[in-house]
Design a protein around this motif. Structure first.
Motif, PDB file in Angstrom:
ATOM      1  N   ALA A  20      -4.454 -10.787   4.262  1.00 17.27           N
ATOM      2  CA  ALA A  20      -3.539  -9.671   4.009  1.00 17.27           C
ATOM      3  C   ALA A  20      -3.652  -9.171   2.573  1.00 17.27           C
ATOM      4  CB  ALA A  20      -2.103 -10.088   4.320  1.00 17.27           C
ATOM      5  N   GLU A  21      -3.832 -10.089   1.640  1.00 16.26           N
ATOM      6  CA  GLU A  21      -3.993  -9.719   0.232  1.00 16.26           C
ATOM      7  C   GLU A  21      -5.283  -8.935   0.019  1.00 16.26           C
ATOM      8  OE1 GLU A  21      -2.609  -9.136  -3.306  1.00 16.26           O
ATOM      9  OE2 GLU A  21      -1.542 -10.703  -2.196  1.00 16.26           O
ATOM     10  N   TYR A  22      -6.357  -9.354   0.657  1.00 13.41           N
ATOM     11  CA  TYR A  22      -7.633  -8.640   0.559  1.00 13.41           C
ATOM     12  C   TYR A  22      -7.512  -7.193   1.049  1.00 13.41           C
ATOM     13  CZ  TYR A  22     -10.678 -12.695  -0.425  1.00 13.41           C
ATOM     14  OH  TYR A  22     -11.316 -13.762  -1.000  1.00 13.41           O
ATOM     15  N   LEU A  23      -6.651  -6.957   2.018  1.00 16.22           N
ATOM     16  CA  LEU A  23      -6.566  -5.642   2.656  1.00 16.22           C
ATOM     17  C   LEU A  23      -5.572  -4.705   1.976  1.00 16.22           C
ATOM     18  CD1 LEU A  23      -6.669  -6.861   6.373  1.00 16.22           C
ATOM     19  CD2 LEU A  23      -8.531  -5.809   5.065  1.00 16.22           C
ATOM     20  N   LYS A  24      -4.920  -5.164   0.934  1.00 14.20           N
ATOM     21  CA  LYS A  24      -3.892  -4.364   0.258  1.00 14.20           C
ATOM     22  C   LYS A  24      -4.393  -3.006  -0.213  1.00 14.20           C
ATOM     23  CE  LYS A  24       0.455  -4.394  -1.083  1.00 14.20           C
ATOM     24  NZ  LYS A  24       0.636  -2.948  -0.983  1.00 14.20           N
ATOM     25  N   PRO A  25      -5.626  -2.871  -0.739  1.00 14.73           N
ATOM     26  CA  PRO A  25      -6.077  -1.555  -1.218  1.00 14.73           C
ATOM     27  C   PRO A  25      -6.083  -0.462  -0.153  1.00 14.73           C
ATOM     28  CG  PRO A  25      -7.526  -3.284  -2.028  1.00 14.73           C
ATOM     29  CD  PRO A  25      -6.624  -3.921  -1.025  1.00 14.73           C
ATOM     30  N   TYR A  26      -6.080  -0.853   1.124  1.00 17.98           N
ATOM     31  CA  TYR A  26      -6.195   0.146   2.191  1.00 17.98           C
ATOM     32  C   TYR A  26      -4.841   0.589   2.735  1.00 17.98           C
ATOM     33  CZ  TYR A  26     -10.779  -2.004   1.901  1.00 17.98           C
ATOM     34  OH  TYR A  26     -11.958  -2.507   1.425  1.00 17.98           O
ATOM     35  N   SER A  27      -3.786  -0.103   2.362  1.00 17.04           N
ATOM     36  CA  SER A  27      -2.482   0.168   2.969  1.00 17.04           C
ATOM     37  C   SER A  27      -1.900   1.507   2.548  1.00 17.04           C
ATOM     38  CB  SER A  27      -1.499  -0.957   2.638  1.00 17.04           C
ATOM     39  OG  SER A  27      -1.310  -1.070   1.237  1.00 17.04           O
ATOM     40  N   ASP A  28      -2.266   1.987   1.371  1.00 18.34           N
ATOM     41  CA  ASP A  28      -1.787   3.299   0.917  1.00 18.34           C
ATOM     42  C   ASP A  28      -2.761   4.424   1.247  1.00 18.34           C
ATOM     43  OD1 ASP A  28       0.518   2.198  -0.205  1.00 18.34           O
ATOM     44  OD2 ASP A  28      -0.497   1.756  -2.089  1.00 18.34           O
ATOM     45  N   LYS A  29      -4.021   4.060   1.379  1.00 19.54           N
ATOM     46  CA  LYS A  29      -5.070   5.070   1.576  1.00 19.54           C
ATOM     47  C   LYS A  29      -5.157   5.556   3.021  1.00 19.54           C
ATOM     48  CE  LYS A  29      -9.856   5.934   0.236  1.00 19.54           C
ATOM     49  NZ  LYS A  29     -11.074   5.360  -0.372  1.00 19.54           N
ATOM     50  N   TYR A  30      -4.851   4.678   3.971  1.00 21.48           N
ATOM     51  CA  TYR A  30      -4.972   4.996   5.390  1.00 21.48           C
ATOM     52  C   TYR A  30      -3.652   4.771   6.107  1.00 21.48           C
ATOM     53  CZ  TYR A  30      -9.929   4.346   4.194  1.00 21.48           C
ATOM     54  OH  TYR A  30     -11.163   4.428   3.606  1.00 21.48           O
ATOM     55  N   GLU A  31      -3.591   5.193   7.360  1.00 20.43           N
ATOM     56  CA  GLU A  31      -2.492   4.793   8.228  1.00 20.43           C
ATOM     57  C   GLU A  31      -2.833   3.373   8.681  1.00 20.43           C
ATOM     58  OE1 GLU A  31      -0.309   5.941  12.438  1.00 20.43           O
ATOM     59  OE2 GLU A  31      -1.632   7.410  11.506  1.00 20.43           O
ATOM     60  N   THR A 228     -11.444  -8.774  10.316  1.00 15.36           N
ATOM     61  CA  THR A 228     -11.922  -9.118   8.979  1.00 15.36           C
ATOM     62  C   THR A 228     -11.508 -10.539   8.614  1.00 15.36           C
ATOM     63  OG1 THR A 228     -11.578  -6.789   8.394  1.00 15.36           O
ATOM     64  CG2 THR A 228     -11.953  -8.319   6.585  1.00 15.36           C
ATOM     65  N   HIS A 229     -12.419 -11.256   7.970  1.00 10.51           N
ATOM     66  CA  HIS A 229     -12.156 -12.644   7.579  1.00 10.51           C
ATOM     67  C   HIS A 229     -12.939 -12.925   6.303  1.00 10.51           C
ATOM     68  CE1 HIS A 229     -11.741 -17.010   7.869  1.00 10.51           C
ATOM     69  NE2 HIS A 229     -10.954 -16.879   8.927  1.00 10.51           N
ATOM     70  N   THR A 247     -17.959  -6.149   3.251  1.00  9.29           N
ATOM     71  CA  THR A 247     -18.591  -5.283   4.253  1.00  9.29           C
ATOM     72  C   THR A 247     -17.629  -4.199   4.711  1.00  9.29           C
ATOM     73  OG1 THR A 247     -19.982  -7.106   5.020  1.00  9.29           O
ATOM     74  CG2 THR A 247     -19.738  -5.233   6.502  1.00  9.29           C
ATOM     75  N   LEU A 248     -16.357  -4.551   4.843  1.00  7.56           N
ATOM     76  CA  LEU A 248     -15.348  -3.556   5.213  1.00  7.56           C
ATOM     77  C   LEU A 248     -15.308  -2.435   4.184  1.00  7.56           C
ATOM     78  CD1 LEU A 248     -12.947  -2.614   6.973  1.00  7.56           C
ATOM     79  CD2 LEU A 248     -11.474  -4.030   5.528  1.00  7.56           C
ATOM     80  N   LYS A 253     -16.516   3.314   3.053  1.00  9.28           N
ATOM     81  CA  LYS A 253     -17.083   4.347   2.200  1.00  9.28           C
ATOM     82  C   LYS A 253     -18.099   5.196   2.963  1.00  9.28           C
ATOM     83  CE  LYS A 253     -16.460   1.962  -2.237  1.00  9.28           C
ATOM     84  NZ  LYS A 253     -17.130   1.250  -3.357  1.00  9.28           N
ATOM     85  N   GLU A 254     -18.902   4.548   3.792  1.00  9.18           N
ATOM     86  CA  GLU A 254     -19.878   5.273   4.605  1.00  9.18           C
ATOM     87  C   GLU A 254     -19.190   6.175   5.620  1.00  9.18           C
ATOM     88  OE1 GLU A 254     -23.445   1.907   4.464  1.00  9.18           O
ATOM     89  OE2 GLU A 254     -22.092   2.003   6.183  1.00  9.18           O
ATOM     90  N   ILE A 255     -18.133   5.662   6.231  1.00  8.91           N
ATOM     91  CA  ILE A 255     -17.366   6.463   7.190  1.00  8.91           C
ATOM     92  C   ILE A 255     -16.772   7.690   6.513  1.00  8.91           C
ATOM     93  CG2 ILE A 255     -15.236   6.474   8.563  1.00  8.91           C
ATOM     94  CD1 ILE A 255     -15.860   3.528   9.245  1.00  8.91           C
ATOM     95  N   GLU A 256     -16.217   7.489   5.319  1.00 12.12           N
ATOM     96  CA  GLU A 256     -15.615   8.603   4.584  1.00 12.12           C
ATOM     97  C   GLU A 256     -16.639   9.682   4.275  1.00 12.12           C
ATOM     98  OE1 GLU A 256     -13.678   7.110   1.116  1.00 12.12           O
ATOM     99  OE2 GLU A 256     -12.269   5.873   2.258  1.00 12.12           O
TER     100      GLU A 256
END
Length: 265
Positions: A20-31, A228-229, A247-248, A253-256
């Motif tokens: 959950a800590e690793y994924l924090k940067p995405y919580s504001d950027k995406y739904e 993700t792990h 990798t995520l 970035k590639e998707i964007e």
């Protein structure tokens, strides 16, 4: 863009909080929706790890919500689980093998939660319309359209189609077909799974996750699902098709880049 990410299954509170800590940067950027299962009821072998169970699992997920403020997604396998899970999570996910299970779909539809239906590996994508309708009709809507599903909280998720034994293939046309009936999520990590391919458990080819993600982005969809792990090779479930946080990051970035290119045309 909808982003669903987290581990396949809850292994421990420490594991969940670390991811959950690793994924924090995405919580504001995406739904963003944090995903983890309290029980994997369709493991290949009876000896495979399933999870901590619904009571302990939901307790841990609720602590994630309180600490990080994340919206949550988890699987429900039986009707009796729905009400309990709905007290904690924001999205009830119907597993692929259960995508036509009427009682489960109707019970999930009786809640006020988003219902994410994973397309069965055996299903014609056009027939997923009827699974969507089971939820919509329970919620008082009799026509399966993208707009109605969006309004009433129904998603469809593509995770590949059975291709012979022990393999899946993704027909990118299915993303386009299903999007007529509901917002579509691409499950990039389960799409590279090789069911039963590791002698009593599933195998996978995680190196293809970025490849298929780029293709799905080019088609045009509503969101992505990445299990993700931090150490997939040691994960207790689906390790060979899960990706690392690094990798995520690269894949997003590639998707964007692809998405921005489509939007600027």
């Amino acid at each position: 863009m909808i982003l669903i990410s987290g581990p396949c299954v809850i292994e421990s509170k420490e594991q969940i909080f670390k991811i959950a800590e690793y994924l924090k940067p995405y919580s504001d950027k995406y739904e963003f929706y944090f995903k983890a299962s309290y029980d994997k009821a369709n493991r290949t072998s009876l000896n495979s790890y399933r999870g901590p169970g619904i009571e302990k699992g939901l307790e841990i997920l609720n602590e994630v919500k309180e600490k990080f403020g994340y919206k949550l997604l988890t699987d429900v396998h039986e009707t009796w689980q729905v009400k309990k899970a709905a007290e904690v999570v924001d999205v009830l996910q119907i597993p692929a093998f259960l995508c036509r299970q009427t009682d489960l779909l109707v019970e999930a539809a009786k809640t006020d939660k988003i219902v994410n239906i994973k397309k069965g590996q055996f299903m014609n994508p056009a027939d997923m319309k009827y699974s969507v309708l089971k939820v919509l009709q329970t919620r008082g809507c009799n026509k399966a359209t993208y707009e109605n599903a969006q309004k009433h909280g129904v998603w469809l998720t593509e995770r590949g189609t059975t291709f012979g034994y022990g393999n899946l293939v993704v027909d990118m046309r299915s993303l386009y077909i299903m999007r007529e009936y509901a917002p579509v999520i691409f499950d990039a990590t389960h799409a590279v799974q090789m069911p039963g391919g590791a002698g009593g458990k599933s195998s996978g080819k995680r190196e293809y996750v970025p490849v298929l993600s780029r293709a799905a982005a080019a088609v045009g969809i509503d969101g992505f699902f990445f299990e993700t792990h931090y150490n997939p090779d040691e994960a207790l479930s689906d390790g060979l098709n899960m990706i690392t946080p690094d990798t995520l990051e690269t894949t997003l970035k590639e998707i964007e880049c692809i998405t921005n290119c489509k939007e600027n045309k």
